[in-house]
Design a protein around this motif. Sequence first.
Motif, short mmCIF file in Angstrom:
data_model
loop_
_atom_site.label_atom_id
_atom_site.label_comp_id
_atom_site.label_asym_id
_atom_site.label_seq_id
_atom_site.Cartn_x
_atom_site.Cartn_y
_atom_site.Cartn_z
N LEU A 102 -16.00 0.29 2.67
CA LEU A 102 -16.15 0.08 1.23
C LEU A 102 -17.05 1.14 0.60
O LEU A 102 -16.73 1.70 -0.45
CB LEU A 102 -16.70 -1.32 0.98
CG LEU A 102 -15.79 -2.48 1.38
CD1 LEU A 102 -16.50 -3.81 1.22
CD2 LEU A 102 -14.51 -2.48 0.58
N LEU A 128 -12.05 -3.70 -4.93
CA LEU A 128 -11.39 -2.63 -4.18
C LEU A 128 -10.03 -2.30 -4.78
O LEU A 128 -9.64 -1.13 -4.89
CB LEU A 128 -11.25 -3.06 -2.72
CG LEU A 128 -10.99 -1.97 -1.68
CD1 LEU A 128 -12.17 -1.01 -1.62
CD2 LEU A 128 -10.78 -2.60 -0.31
N TYR A 129 -9.30 -3.33 -5.17
CA TYR A 129 -7.97 -3.11 -5.75
C TYR A 129 -8.07 -2.41 -7.10
O TYR A 129 -7.20 -1.61 -7.45
CB TYR A 129 -7.27 -4.46 -5.91
CG TYR A 129 -5.82 -4.35 -6.33
CD1 TYR A 129 -4.86 -3.89 -5.44
CD2 TYR A 129 -5.42 -4.70 -7.62
CE1 TYR A 129 -3.53 -3.79 -5.82
CE2 TYR A 129 -4.10 -4.61 -8.00
CZ TYR A 129 -3.16 -4.17 -7.09
OH TYR A 129 -1.84 -4.06 -7.48
N THR A 188 0.81 -1.22 0.00
CA THR A 188 0.00 0.00 0.00
C THR A 188 0.85 1.28 0.00
O THR A 188 0.55 2.23 -0.72
CB THR A 188 -0.94 0.01 1.22
OG1 THR A 188 -0.18 -0.17 2.42
CG2 THR A 188 -1.97 -1.10 1.11
N SER A 238 -15.08 4.40 0.67
CA SER A 238 -14.04 4.50 -0.35
C SER A 238 -14.62 4.85 -1.71
O SER A 238 -14.05 5.62 -2.48
CB SER A 238 -13.25 3.18 -0.43
OG SER A 238 -14.07 2.13 -0.92
N SER A 245 -8.80 -3.18 2.66
CA SER A 245 -8.06 -4.29 2.04
C SER A 245 -7.36 -5.14 3.10
O SER A 245 -7.38 -6.38 3.03
CB SER A 245 -7.04 -3.76 1.05
OG SER A 245 -7.66 -3.07 -0.01
N TRP A 273 -19.11 -0.60 -7.61
CA TRP A 273 -19.08 -1.23 -6.30
C TRP A 273 -20.47 -1.39 -5.69
O TRP A 273 -20.81 -2.43 -5.13
CB TRP A 273 -18.19 -0.44 -5.33
CG TRP A 273 -18.42 -0.86 -3.92
CD1 TRP A 273 -18.96 -0.12 -2.93
CD2 TRP A 273 -18.18 -2.16 -3.36
NE1 TRP A 273 -19.07 -0.87 -1.78
CE2 TRP A 273 -18.59 -2.12 -2.02
CE3 TRP A 273 -17.66 -3.35 -3.86
CZ2 TRP A 273 -18.50 -3.22 -1.18
CZ3 TRP A 273 -17.56 -4.45 -3.02
CH2 TRP A 273 -17.98 -4.37 -1.70
N VAL A 329 -9.14 2.66 1.60
CA VAL A 329 -8.87 1.49 0.76
C VAL A 329 -7.84 0.58 1.43
O VAL A 329 -8.01 -0.64 1.48
CB VAL A 329 -8.40 1.91 -0.64
CG1 VAL A 329 -7.89 0.71 -1.42
CG2 VAL A 329 -9.53 2.57 -1.40
N GLU A 380 -10.26 -0.13 -7.84
CA GLU A 380 -10.41 1.28 -7.50
C GLU A 380 -9.04 1.90 -7.22
O GLU A 380 -8.72 2.99 -7.73
CB GLU A 380 -11.29 1.42 -6.26
CG GLU A 380 -12.73 1.00 -6.44
CD GLU A 380 -13.53 1.19 -5.16
OE1 GLU A 380 -12.98 1.76 -4.19
OE2 GLU A 380 -14.71 0.79 -5.12
N TYR A 381 -8.27 1.20 -6.43
CA TYR A 381 -6.95 1.69 -6.00
C TYR A 381 -6.01 1.89 -7.19
O TYR A 381 -5.39 2.94 -7.34
CB TYR A 381 -6.41 0.69 -4.98
CG TYR A 381 -4.92 0.58 -4.85
CD1 TYR A 381 -4.20 1.49 -4.10
CD2 TYR A 381 -4.23 -0.48 -5.45
CE1 TYR A 381 -2.82 1.37 -3.95
CE2 TYR A 381 -2.87 -0.61 -5.31
CZ TYR A 381 -2.17 0.32 -4.56
OH TYR A 381 -0.82 0.20 -4.42
#
Length: 445
Positions: A312, A224-225, A109, A315, A350, A407, A346, A227-228
């Motif tokens: 979530l 989620l990943y 991260t 984020s 995660s 999401w 995030v 998005e990141y």
Amino acid sequence: MASELHSTSSKINLTITAFMIVQGVGPFLVASFSDIYGRRVTSIAALIVYLAVNIGLALQSSYPALMSLRCLQSFGSSTASIVCTSVAADLVPRAERGRYMIYSTLGVTVGPAVGPIIGGILTQFLNWRSTFWFLAIFAGVMTIFMLLFVPETCRAVVGNGSVSPSRWNLPLVQCFGQRKPSNEPNPSESGKLPPPPKRPTPLDSIKISMERETFAIILSTTLLYCEYTAVLSTLPSQLEEKYGFNPLQVGLCYIPYGIGSLSSRWTIGTLIDWNFRRFAKIHGVEIFKNQQSDLDSIPVEKARLQIVIPLLYGSAAVIMGYDRVMNYRTNLAGPLVMLFFVSHLVAGASSVLTALLVDLHSYRPATINTARNLSRCLAGAGAVAGAVPLINVIGIGWFGTMIAFIWVPCSPIMWGVYFWGYDYRQRKVLSQNKSSESSSDDESS
């Protein structure tokens, strides 16, 4: 790089996509090996590969060599990061695992936030080859550190610490002058040793990810990943286009992202551990320091997801806000503040989802983390490849809105785990116990 290697910027960017694909596939081949034969030998081998490849990257002068070596570089770094998370699972009891999982994932991260800063400084004042020399030196230092000080933690090798590993697997500071270690477990602790390991295969990660509850959690971490990676992959181009920044200035803008990831340890990590202890108290399970808690009596799914689900949704909201302020080219403080909250939420979500996966597969942490890593990296590679072209079509503002609305329709997946995950796990354990009893009866007959 494109100029010196007689290539194009788009081809150079393809090395990032290839890196992320191998980042997902690479540990898939060796994770089960780590769960059976040890964390130390796997991580040292990965670091040695990483060291050698970075030297090659610093010396190479052709695009095919760059692409090939970047794939090998990804293999070494991703394997080491998977093992790191598994070490945390070996050492830390469930009641304290929330904040320590955030520690163990800081490389994944915070690394993408710190890397552009260091890379920007080196590229600005030296050249792009200096970044690979820096990584080679760093890998060399870490390899020496591992050889000298880091012990084996894999429970299939050392149990709960009561079994000594082979002499060749000892840290050098313990090896010299030490009497030959005993491989006999402490009788009072022998009941805590895991069952005998099976021969590892690459299919172990696929099999484990197909379990209903596990699949749902992995799918959520993958979204989620995406998005990141979508935010990080578009940040340099947006800062260059809208603010006219050079590589060094772009790198410095990653600082809020790194601070947000790090600060989640003190907020989200502390909160998730508190909630676990609260659930244990409600269900009459006493928590002892440095001892594992019995998950059969605790709905750990609810304990973790009560914190994760709001994160979530949060984020998704802050990513939409980040893309909006970037779209309207507000004062630089706007995107940087939103970037802090993106990384904070995030990274925290995660890490907690990773902790939940490890809770459910405590004797196979590397295998389950590889299954998670495979899914999220392959999806992340697609997000990196498609983010900039999509922004060119619909704009950065609508891009963030699209991510948020991907999401929201998928959120019932986590609600399903929240309401029915514990019951499903109990039925699975009961089924396994009946199967074991039936096998024992057959052997007795």
